[in-house]
Scaffold this motif. Structure first.
Motif, mmCIF file in Angstrom:
data_model
loop_
_atom_site.group_PDB
_atom_site.id
_atom_site.type_symbol
_atom_site.label_atom_id
_atom_site.label_comp_id
_atom_site.label_asym_id
_atom_site.label_seq_id
_atom_site.Cartn_x
_atom_site.Cartn_y
_atom_site.Cartn_z
ATOM 1 N N GLY A 1 19.084 -7.926 -0.521
ATOM 2 C CA GLY A 1 20.193 -7.000 -0.333
ATOM 3 C C GLY A 1 19.929 -5.841 0.595
ATOM 4 N N ALA A 2 18.725 -5.730 1.154
ATOM 5 C CA ALA A 2 18.433 -4.646 2.084
ATOM 6 C C ALA A 2 19.256 -4.815 3.356
ATOM 7 C CB ALA A 2 16.944 -4.628 2.421
ATOM 8 N N LYS A 3 19.777 -3.722 3.861
ATOM 9 C CA LYS A 3 20.575 -3.733 5.089
ATOM 10 C C LYS A 3 19.811 -3.031 6.199
ATOM 11 C CE LYS A 3 24.078 -5.575 2.962
ATOM 12 N NZ LYS A 3 24.375 -6.986 3.124
ATOM 13 N N ALA B 1 12.963 -11.779 3.467
ATOM 14 C CA ALA B 1 12.892 -11.581 2.008
ATOM 15 C C ALA B 1 13.608 -10.293 1.623
ATOM 16 C CB ALA B 1 11.441 -11.556 1.543
ATOM 17 N N GLY B 2 13.422 -9.240 2.409
ATOM 18 C CA GLY B 2 14.126 -7.986 2.147
ATOM 19 C C GLY B 2 15.622 -8.146 2.268
ATOM 20 N N VAL C 1 0.812 -1.213 0.000
ATOM 21 C CA VAL C 1 0.000 0.000 0.000
ATOM 22 C C VAL C 1 0.848 1.266 0.000
ATOM 23 C CG1 VAL C 1 -2.013 -1.105 1.025
ATOM 24 C CG2 VAL C 1 -0.288 -0.073 2.526
ATOM 25 N N ALA C 2 2.147 1.118 0.200
ATOM 26 C CA ALA C 2 3.077 2.249 0.082
ATOM 27 C C ALA C 2 4.380 1.703 -0.473
ATOM 28 C CB ALA C 2 3.315 2.931 1.424
ATOM 29 N N ASP C 3 4.941 2.411 -1.435
ATOM 30 C CA ASP C 3 6.155 1.966 -2.110
ATOM 31 C C ASP C 3 7.008 3.201 -2.380
ATOM 32 O OD1 ASP C 3 8.080 0.867 -3.699
ATOM 33 O OD2 ASP C 3 6.725 0.162 -5.265
ATOM 34 N N GLU C 4 7.931 3.467 -1.474
ATOM 35 C CA GLU C 4 8.765 4.657 -1.563
ATOM 36 C C GLU C 4 10.232 4.255 -1.491
ATOM 37 O OE1 GLU C 4 7.536 7.067 1.705
ATOM 38 O OE2 GLU C 4 5.424 6.982 1.144
ATOM 39 N N ASP C 5 11.094 5.215 -1.670
ATOM 40 C CA ASP C 5 12.524 4.959 -1.578
ATOM 41 C C ASP C 5 12.885 4.492 -0.173
ATOM 42 O OD1 ASP C 5 15.148 4.909 -2.562
ATOM 43 O OD2 ASP C 5 15.556 6.877 -1.654
ATOM 44 N N HIS C 6 13.397 3.282 -0.058
ATOM 45 C CA HIS C 6 13.829 2.701 1.220
ATOM 46 C C HIS C 6 12.693 2.519 2.229
ATOM 47 C CE1 HIS C 6 17.526 4.445 -0.530
ATOM 48 N NE2 HIS C 6 18.013 3.274 -0.154
#
Length: 196
Positions: free
Chosen positions: A169-171, A164-165, A133-138
């Motif tokens: 590659g998410a840190k 999954a994140g 429902v929200a898709d923003e930078d980081h």
């Protein structure tokens, strides 16, 4: 399933066998053969019958059996406060993703992976939904809709999403959770992270 009240939850909701099998594998790896036997003996009779009949990865099973497995694992290997369910979700993400997908995860954008994870809901549950429902930078917010939430399930889903994140590659993945069980209008997971 009526023991400990778990039969109240989503009587019509079913989950794929992969979710149940991941929890059994977690117990086998961490508790050994004797611990696994104690775990199976502690299950509600209906769940025990499902386990004894051999769980098939692609078959549907009652949501109540999934909750029973989570609660018993948490009581026997955790603190009995359901906190271990977050780890069970992380473990399930690793256990149920073939190596090929893990390589793909590392090459894809975090938001793309989270969108795909939300879309995968229909593969693992026969009711409800997961949407971004929200898709923003980081930052991303995933909303989970089920007839009746259960804390063990919410924590498992949270662990799965965080893992999954990380696989993409998410840190330093951080998650803020809103839950209908706490009076919020929706069950939502707000994730924030930094780049690879």
């Amino acid at each position: 399933l009526t023991r400990r009240g778990c039969g109240r939850y989503n009587e019509a909701l079913n989950v794929k066998g992969t979710a149940l099998r991941a929890r059994l594998r977690y117990v086998e790896e961490r508790a050994g053969l004797e611990g696994y036997r104690r775990f199976v003996d502690a299950l509600a009779p209906q769940t025990r019958a499902i386990v004894d009949a051999r769980i098939l990865a692609s078959a549907w099973y009652p949501f109540a059996a999934f909750i029973d497995l989570c609660e018993v694992v948490d009581r026997q290997l955790g603190q009995g406060d359901l906190a271990l369910c977050h780890e069970l979700g992380r473990y399930s993400c690793d256990a149920n993703l073939p190596t090929l997908y893990k390589i793909f995860f590392r090459m894809a954008d975090v938001q793309y992976i989270l969108r795909r994870a939300a879309a995968a809901w229909q593969v693992n549950y026969d009711q409800g939904s997961m949407t971004m429902v929200a898709d923003e930078d980081h930052r991303a917010v995933l909303r989970m809709v089920v007839p009746r939430p259960h804390r063990a399930h919410c924590l498992s889903v949270r662990g799965w999403i965080v893992r999954a994140g990380e696989l993409s590659g998410a840190k330093d993945v951080r998650v803020a959770e809103r839950c209908r069980l706490e009076g919020d209008p929706h069950c939502e997971f707000e994730l924030a992270w930094r780049d690879k």
